[in-house]
Write a protein that holds these residues in place. Structure first.
Motif, PDB file in Angstrom:
ATOM      1  N   GLU A  16     -25.918 -13.109 -10.277  1.00 38.85           N
ATOM      2  CA  GLU A  16     -26.919 -12.706  -9.289  1.00 38.85           C
ATOM      3  C   GLU A  16     -28.305 -12.690  -9.936  1.00 38.85           C
ATOM      4  O   GLU A  16     -28.424 -12.564 -11.161  1.00 38.85           O
ATOM      5  CB  GLU A  16     -26.596 -11.296  -8.760  1.00 38.85           C
ATOM      6  N   PRO A  17     -29.372 -12.792  -9.122  1.00 36.50           N
ATOM      7  CA  PRO A  17     -30.727 -12.625  -9.659  1.00 36.50           C
ATOM      8  C   PRO A  17     -30.860 -11.246 -10.286  1.00 36.50           C
ATOM      9  O   PRO A  17     -30.234 -10.305  -9.773  1.00 36.50           O
ATOM     10  CB  PRO A  17     -31.619 -12.745  -8.420  1.00 36.50           C
ATOM     11  N   PRO A  18     -31.604 -11.051 -11.380  1.00 35.61           N
ATOM     12  CA  PRO A  18     -32.466 -12.037 -12.038  1.00 35.61           C
ATOM     13  C   PRO A  18     -31.770 -12.864 -13.126  1.00 35.61           C
ATOM     14  O   PRO A  18     -32.406 -13.282 -14.077  1.00 35.61           O
ATOM     15  CB  PRO A  18     -33.582 -11.180 -12.620  1.00 35.61           C
ATOM     16  N   TYR A  19     -30.468 -13.079 -12.981  1.00 36.34           N
ATOM     17  CA  TYR A  19     -29.719 -14.031 -13.819  1.00 36.34           C
ATOM     18  C   TYR A  19     -29.622 -13.639 -15.304  1.00 36.34           C
ATOM     19  O   TYR A  19     -29.745 -14.475 -16.180  1.00 36.34           O
ATOM     20  CB  TYR A  19     -30.311 -15.445 -13.677  1.00 36.34           C
ATOM     21  N   ARG A  66     -30.881 -17.479  -4.654  1.00 36.22           N
ATOM     22  CA  ARG A  66     -29.484 -17.865  -4.555  1.00 36.22           C
ATOM     23  C   ARG A  66     -28.642 -17.380  -5.735  1.00 36.22           C
ATOM     24  O   ARG A  66     -29.143 -17.190  -6.836  1.00 36.22           O
ATOM     25  CB  ARG A  66     -29.368 -19.381  -4.424  1.00 36.22           C
ATOM     26  N   THR A  67     -27.370 -17.195  -5.452  1.00 37.34           N
ATOM     27  CA  THR A  67     -26.401 -16.785  -6.473  1.00 37.34           C
ATOM     28  C   THR A  67     -25.826 -18.022  -7.135  1.00 37.34           C
ATOM     29  O   THR A  67     -25.528 -19.008  -6.460  1.00 37.34           O
ATOM     30  CB  THR A  67     -25.262 -15.983  -5.817  1.00 37.34           C
ATOM     31  N   LEU A  68     -25.701 -17.982  -8.458  1.00 41.63           N
ATOM     32  CA  LEU A  68     -25.044 -19.079  -9.169  1.00 41.63           C
ATOM     33  C   LEU A  68     -23.555 -18.778  -9.240  1.00 41.63           C
ATOM     34  O   LEU A  68     -23.150 -17.630  -9.466  1.00 41.63           O
ATOM     35  CB  LEU A  68     -25.613 -19.224 -10.591  1.00 41.63           C
ATOM     36  N   CYS A  69     -22.743 -19.810  -9.039  1.00 41.93           N
ATOM     37  CA  CYS A  69     -21.295 -19.646  -9.053  1.00 41.93           C
ATOM     38  C   CYS A  69     -20.705 -20.584 -10.100  1.00 41.93           C
ATOM     39  O   CYS A  69     -20.974 -21.791 -10.084  1.00 41.93           O
ATOM     40  CB  CYS A  69     -20.744 -19.969  -7.668  1.00 41.93           C
ATOM     41  N   GLU A 118     -24.493 -23.411  -6.402  1.00 39.42           N
ATOM     42  CA  GLU A 118     -25.329 -22.350  -5.832  1.00 39.42           C
ATOM     43  C   GLU A 118     -24.759 -21.926  -4.495  1.00 39.42           C
ATOM     44  O   GLU A 118     -24.169 -22.729  -3.779  1.00 39.42           O
ATOM     45  CB  GLU A 118     -26.771 -22.848  -5.646  1.00 39.42           C
ATOM     46  N   GLN A 119     -24.931 -20.649  -4.168  1.00 38.21           N
ATOM     47  CA  GLN A 119     -24.457 -20.159  -2.880  1.00 38.21           C
ATOM     48  C   GLN A 119     -25.372 -19.072  -2.358  1.00 38.21           C
ATOM     49  O   GLN A 119     -26.129 -18.467  -3.119  1.00 38.21           O
ATOM     50  CB  GLN A 119     -23.017 -19.628  -2.998  1.00 38.21           C
ATOM     51  N   LYS A 130     -33.483 -19.327 -12.370  1.00 43.27           N
ATOM     52  CA  LYS A 130     -32.196 -19.844 -11.898  1.00 43.27           C
ATOM     53  C   LYS A 130     -32.003 -21.287 -12.346  1.00 43.27           C
ATOM     54  O   LYS A 130     -30.955 -21.653 -12.897  1.00 43.27           O
ATOM     55  CB  LYS A 130     -32.124 -19.756 -10.373  1.00 43.27           C
ATOM     56  N   ASN A 131     -33.017 -22.120 -12.125  1.00 36.94           N
ATOM     57  CA  ASN A 131     -32.910 -23.539 -12.477  1.00 36.94           C
ATOM     58  C   ASN A 131     -32.766 -23.735 -13.989  1.00 36.94           C
ATOM     59  O   ASN A 131     -31.998 -24.583 -14.445  1.00 36.94           O
ATOM     60  CB  ASN A 131     -34.131 -24.316 -11.961  1.00 36.94           C
TER      61      ASN A 131
END
Length: 201
Positions: free
Chosen positions: A170-173, A159-162, A153-154, A137-138
């Motif tokens: 959503e994960p796994p991105y 966490r979900t990236l927006c 992030e939310q 994610k990062n």
């Protein structure tokens, strides 16, 4: 001076023939649009009613049969799955704008539903632990910011990236984990994620 509708489309035909041809073409197009739009007029909740059911789809004068894996909420496209005798499966995608009719052949079958639901579970999701997902994610967040894409992030961990309030990852991105009603932004972000994955290999 001719009226715009009287422009001759066939050099051997007179103005009146040109007008009739144009009207017939327009009538044909409008009836096609009406037929195509019936499916697209439905909303995501109505499309969801077809998920995990066996359907017969008529699209572009062809007929398809299979179990509905999912329906794209943006384009109304349908993904059908057929399980073959040798244990493999055949997946067919039908563009929403081409769909003319959708008829339910079999209601939800518990065993088939289990198989279809299992297809949704990404192998990545099963193998990544929370620390790995956080790193992914990062890393993706930095990549998007580097490409001038605003990201927040939310939700809870993972966490979900927006993106810009109009797209979620959503994960796994991965590219397939993006969701948005804006097709231009969706395509742009998916391309960036694909580039990120290629660069990190």
């Amino acid at each position: 001076m001719r009226h715009p509708e009287e422009i001759v489309t066939n050099p051997e035909a007179g103005p009146r023939s040109g007008r009739c041809l144009g009207n017939r073409q327009r009538a044909g197009r409008s009836s096609q649009m009406a037929a195509m739009n019936e499916w697209m007029k439905k909303g995501p909740l109505e499309w969801q009613d077809y998920t995990y059911k066996e359907v017969r789809v008529t699209a572009s004068e062809k007929e398809y049969k299979g179990w509905v894996l999912t329906t794209d909420p943006v384009s109304a496209s349908i993904v059908l799955v057929n399980f073959l005798e040798d244990g493999s499966m055949h997946v067919t995608g039908i563009m929403g704008h081409a769909v003319q009719t959708v008829e339910i052949v079999n209601e939800e079958d518990h065993r088939v539903k289990e198989k279809l639901m299992h297809l949704f579970t990404s192998g990545d999701c099963r193998t990544y632990n929370p620390e790995d997902l956080e790193k992914k994610k990062n890393s993706l967040k930095k990549w998007l910011e580097k490409n001038y894409i605003p990201v927040t992030e939310q939700g809870d961990s993972p966490r979900t990236l927006c993106v810009a309030g109009v797209l979620t990852i959503e994960p796994p991105y991965g590219p397939e984990d993006c969701s948005s009603s804006n097709e231009i932004i969706l395509s742009r972000v998916q391309d960036l994620i694909q580039g990120h994955l290629a660069a990190s290999q």
